[in-house]
Design a protein around this motif. Structure first.
Motif, PDB file in Angstrom:
ATOM      1  N   VAL A 128       0.804  -1.161   0.102  1.00  0.00           N
ATOM      2  CA  VAL A 128      -0.062   0.092  -0.121  1.00  0.00           C
ATOM      3  C   VAL A 128       0.914   1.334  -0.138  1.00  0.00           C
ATOM      4  CG1 VAL A 128      -1.811   1.240   1.192  1.00  0.00           C
ATOM      5  CG2 VAL A 128      -1.796  -1.201   1.196  1.00  0.00           C
ATOM      6  N   ASP A 129       0.385   2.238  -0.544  1.00  0.00           N
ATOM      7  CA  ASP A 129       1.294   3.577  -0.706  1.00  0.00           C
ATOM      8  C   ASP A 129       1.442   4.271   0.586  1.00  0.00           C
ATOM      9  OD1 ASP A 129       1.317   3.326  -3.455  1.00  0.00           O
ATOM     10  OD2 ASP A 129      -0.388   4.876  -3.550  1.00  0.00           O
ATOM     11  N   PHE A 130       2.696   4.581   1.029  1.00  0.00           N
ATOM     12  CA  PHE A 130       2.884   5.105   2.411  1.00  0.00           C
ATOM     13  C   PHE A 130       3.933   6.029   2.313  1.00  0.00           C
ATOM     14  CE2 PHE A 130       6.293   2.143   1.312  1.00  0.00           C
ATOM     15  CZ  PHE A 130       7.216   2.582   1.723  1.00  0.00           C
ATOM     16  N   GLU A 131       3.914   7.033   3.434  1.00  0.00           N
ATOM     17  CA  GLU A 131       4.777   7.963   3.434  1.00  0.00           C
ATOM     18  C   GLU A 131       5.110   8.061   4.991  1.00  0.00           C
ATOM     19  OE1 GLU A 131       6.651  11.398   1.853  1.00  0.00           O
ATOM     20  OE2 GLU A 131       5.793   9.809   0.921  1.00  0.00           O
ATOM     21  N   PRO A 132       6.445   8.487   5.339  1.00  0.00           N
ATOM     22  CA  PRO A 132       6.790   9.027   6.870  1.00  0.00           C
ATOM     23  C   PRO A 132       6.078  10.204   7.062  1.00  0.00           C
ATOM     24  CG  PRO A 132       8.807   8.493   5.353  1.00  0.00           C
ATOM     25  CD  PRO A 132       7.598   8.754   4.403  1.00  0.00           C
ATOM     26  N   VAL A 133       5.842  10.179   8.470  1.00  0.00           N
ATOM     27  CA  VAL A 133       5.158  11.285   9.146  1.00  0.00           C
ATOM     28  C   VAL A 133       6.459  11.787   9.994  1.00  0.00           C
ATOM     29  CG1 VAL A 133       3.607  12.232  10.737  1.00  0.00           C
ATOM     30  CG2 VAL A 133       2.988  10.676   9.145  1.00  0.00           C
ATOM     31  N   ASN A 134       7.033  13.081   9.577  1.00  0.00           N
ATOM     32  CA  ASN A 134       8.032  13.663  10.186  1.00  0.00           C
ATOM     33  C   ASN A 134       7.727  14.798  11.295  1.00  0.00           C
ATOM     34  OD1 ASN A 134       9.977  11.989   8.981  1.00  0.00           O
ATOM     35  ND2 ASN A 134       9.776  13.345   6.909  1.00  0.00           N
ATOM     36  N   LEU A 180      -1.779   7.973  19.302  1.00  0.00           N
ATOM     37  CA  LEU A 180      -0.866   7.045  19.059  1.00  0.00           C
ATOM     38  C   LEU A 180       0.230   7.556  19.521  1.00  0.00           C
ATOM     39  CD1 LEU A 180      -1.544   6.414  14.957  1.00  0.00           C
ATOM     40  CD2 LEU A 180      -2.118   4.968  17.169  1.00  0.00           C
ATOM     41  N   GLY A 181       0.311   8.340  20.356  1.00  0.00           N
ATOM     42  CA  GLY A 181       1.585   8.941  21.200  1.00  0.00           C
ATOM     43  C   GLY A 181       2.645  10.068  20.538  1.00  0.00           C
ATOM     44  N   GLY A 182       1.805  10.843  19.762  1.00  0.00           N
ATOM     45  CA  GLY A 182       2.605  11.943  19.179  1.00  0.00           C
ATOM     46  C   GLY A 182       3.464  11.442  18.003  1.00  0.00           C
ATOM     47  N   ARG A 183       3.843  12.604  17.449  1.00  0.00           N
ATOM     48  CA  ARG A 183       5.040  12.458  16.239  1.00  0.00           C
ATOM     49  C   ARG A 183       6.331  11.717  16.805  1.00  0.00           C
ATOM     50  NH1 ARG A 183       3.774  15.931  11.904  1.00  0.00           N
ATOM     51  NH2 ARG A 183       2.172  17.208  12.423  1.00  0.00           N
ATOM     52  N   GLU A 184       6.427  11.992  18.133  1.00  0.00           N
ATOM     53  CA  GLU A 184       7.874  11.387  18.651  1.00  0.00           C
ATOM     54  C   GLU A 184       7.762  10.089  18.696  1.00  0.00           C
ATOM     55  OE1 GLU A 184       5.274  12.955  22.150  1.00  0.00           O
ATOM     56  OE2 GLU A 184       6.107  13.772  20.024  1.00  0.00           O
ATOM     57  N   SER A 185       6.576   9.340  18.849  1.00  0.00           N
ATOM     58  CA  SER A 185       6.543   7.847  18.823  1.00  0.00           C
ATOM     59  C   SER A 185       6.861   7.233  17.690  1.00  0.00           C
ATOM     60  CB  SER A 185       5.319   7.461  19.408  1.00  0.00           C
ATOM     61  OG  SER A 185       4.159   7.771  18.293  1.00  0.00           O
ATOM     62  N   GLY A 186       7.006   7.753  16.693  1.00  0.00           N
ATOM     63  CA  GLY A 186       7.399   7.226  15.226  1.00  0.00           C
ATOM     64  C   GLY A 186       6.178   6.915  14.663  1.00  0.00           C
ATOM     65  N   LEU A 187       5.775   7.642  13.499  1.00  0.00           N
ATOM     66  CA  LEU A 187       4.545   7.270  12.775  1.00  0.00           C
ATOM     67  C   LEU A 187       4.677   7.369  11.256  1.00  0.00           C
ATOM     68  CD1 LEU A 187       2.355   9.849  14.658  1.00  0.00           C
ATOM     69  CD2 LEU A 187       2.385   7.221  15.139  1.00  0.00           C
ATOM     70  N   TYR A 188       4.054   6.672  10.333  1.00  0.00           N
ATOM     71  CA  TYR A 188       3.839   6.733   9.033  1.00  0.00           C
ATOM     72  C   TYR A 188       2.401   6.909   8.721  1.00  0.00           C
ATOM     73  CZ  TYR A 188       3.328   1.776   8.473  1.00  0.00           C
ATOM     74  OH  TYR A 188       2.719   0.334   8.784  1.00  0.00           O
TER      75      TYR A 188
END
Length: 393
Positions: A128-134, A180-188
């Protein structure tokens, strides 16, 4: 670390270490015992399912390097029940000469779901198409890429849907981040995938690169937890062949050794997309204990010990129904006698002391002349079993 030794190993056979003591470890221990192998399990819980069957049980926290080192003493090979142990800890064992399978490199590529998706895409495996969330990724950028809805996911430690949030409206963005614990938790983020069905394939791969594949199965979920598995899946030969090809390609991309679960989305036009890899024996392969000539558990032990891989031939169409907790209660089941009276049903209880909503407490497998017949038998037995007796403590 407390250690309980139940039996002596058979001379000249490998001693297998298993990190984690849940139901997957329990079934791995039984497969090892069937081959005359000594299995040592480590888990922080003194009442974990694998304790009663393990020849050697170590009560301790596997996330402690010192505890892990003591556990691994005099083991020929170590394997993992789940994907949550940090790959750096596995690398520490390897640095001391301990063989761990799957390896730290494999685990580093799989346990971070973003790294997993990048590895698969680089290997030309459809995902599935994906993108990092920075830190600075705005929702407008993701909405522009994927439209709405899209799915926000945790890179690590997501399980049975707990690390996902489907964003239907821009106003839900902050709630999604917070859950999901905020951006610092590591998301995409992933494009929303309107799949028709979910499929899975178990692949077992040896240290020499030899491999066997189990039949393509259909998995049916409720509230993001697998409820039923149908073997084989009712799909065309070309889709089954494509799923097998992609599953093997995915496991080769991460240099996996052992039994791995590969999960797919099947779209209405016949397109197959790999959803994710589980670097371990998998819930979608529990049916193999009764239904295949060699189960995923036995083949995992064979693979990590350098033994010949067994046949994955399906004896008959089969189905598996998970026994899930519906409320917080004691682990003792009601209705076991009635379930055992169902001809052709194979009941597996994991011996967990407590139930809770969605928790996997056991499973029922059945074979039949058709998969529908097998499912009817397994479901009939499963419907008798309930985990709703009050906790005494």
């Amino acid at each position: 670390m407390k250690r309980i030794l139940n039996t002596d190993p058979i001379p000249n056979l490998p001693t297998v270490g298993i990190i984690g003591g849940g139901q997957l470890a329990l079934m791995l221990v039984r497969a090892a015992s069937q081959l005359g192998l000594h299995a040592r399990v480590i888990d922080a819980s003194p009442i974990c399912p694998a304790r009663r069957d393990a020849a050697d049980f170590c009560e301790g926290n596997p996330e402690s390097p010192a505890t892990l080192d003591r556990f691994a003493m005099n083991l020929e090979v170590v394997t993992l029940e789940n994907e949550f142990l940090d790959a750096a800890l596995i690398a520490g064992l390897e640095a001391e000469g301990q063989e761990v399978l799957p390896s730290s490199r494999t685990m580093s590529l799989v346990q971070d779901k973003l790294a997993q998706k990048q590895t698969l895409r680089n290997a030309a495996v459809s995902v599935v198409d994906f993108e990092p969330v920075n830190d600075g990724t705005p929702i407008q950028e993701l909405e522009s890429l994927f439209g709405l809805p899209f799915v926000l996911k945790k890179r690590c430690h997501g399980y049975d849907g707990t690390g996902n949030f489907t964003v239907h409206r821009a106003e839900e963005w902050d709630a999604a981040l917070n859950k999901l614990g905020g951006r610092e938790s590591g998301l995409y983020a992933e494009r929303w995938c309107p799949f028709e069905r979910e499929l899975a394939v178990i692949v077992t791969r040896s240290k020499k690169g030899e491999h066997v594949l189990y039949p393509v199965v259909e998995t049916r979920q409720r509230n993001h937890v697998c409820e039923q598995v149908i073997a084989p899946a009712a799909v065309s030969g070309s889709i089954a062949e494509q799923a097998a090809h992609l599953a093997l390609k995915a496991i080769e991309a991460v240099d996996g050794v052992g039994s791995f679960g590969v999960e797919f989305f099947l779209l209405a036009d016949g397109t197959l997309l790999v959803n994710e890899i589980a670097p371990r024996v998998h819930n979608s392969g529990h049916y193999t204990i009764e239904a295949c000539e060699c189960s995923q558990f036995e083949n995992h032990i064979r693979a990590i010990c350098g033994l010949p891989l067994g046949s994955t031939k399906l004896r008959q169409p089969a189905a598996m129904v998970n026994l899930l907790g519906k409320t917080t209660a004691a682990g003792a089941p009601r209705g076991l006698a009635e379930a055992l009276a169902v001809s052709g049903a194979h009941v597996h209880l994991y011996g967990k002391h407590h139930a809770k909503r969605g928790r996997k407490m056991g499973h029922v497998t059945a074979l039949g002349s058709t998969s529908d017949e097998a499912l009817a038998t397994a479901q009939c037995a499963a419907d008798f079993i309930h985990f709703d007796q009050p906790n005494l403590i």
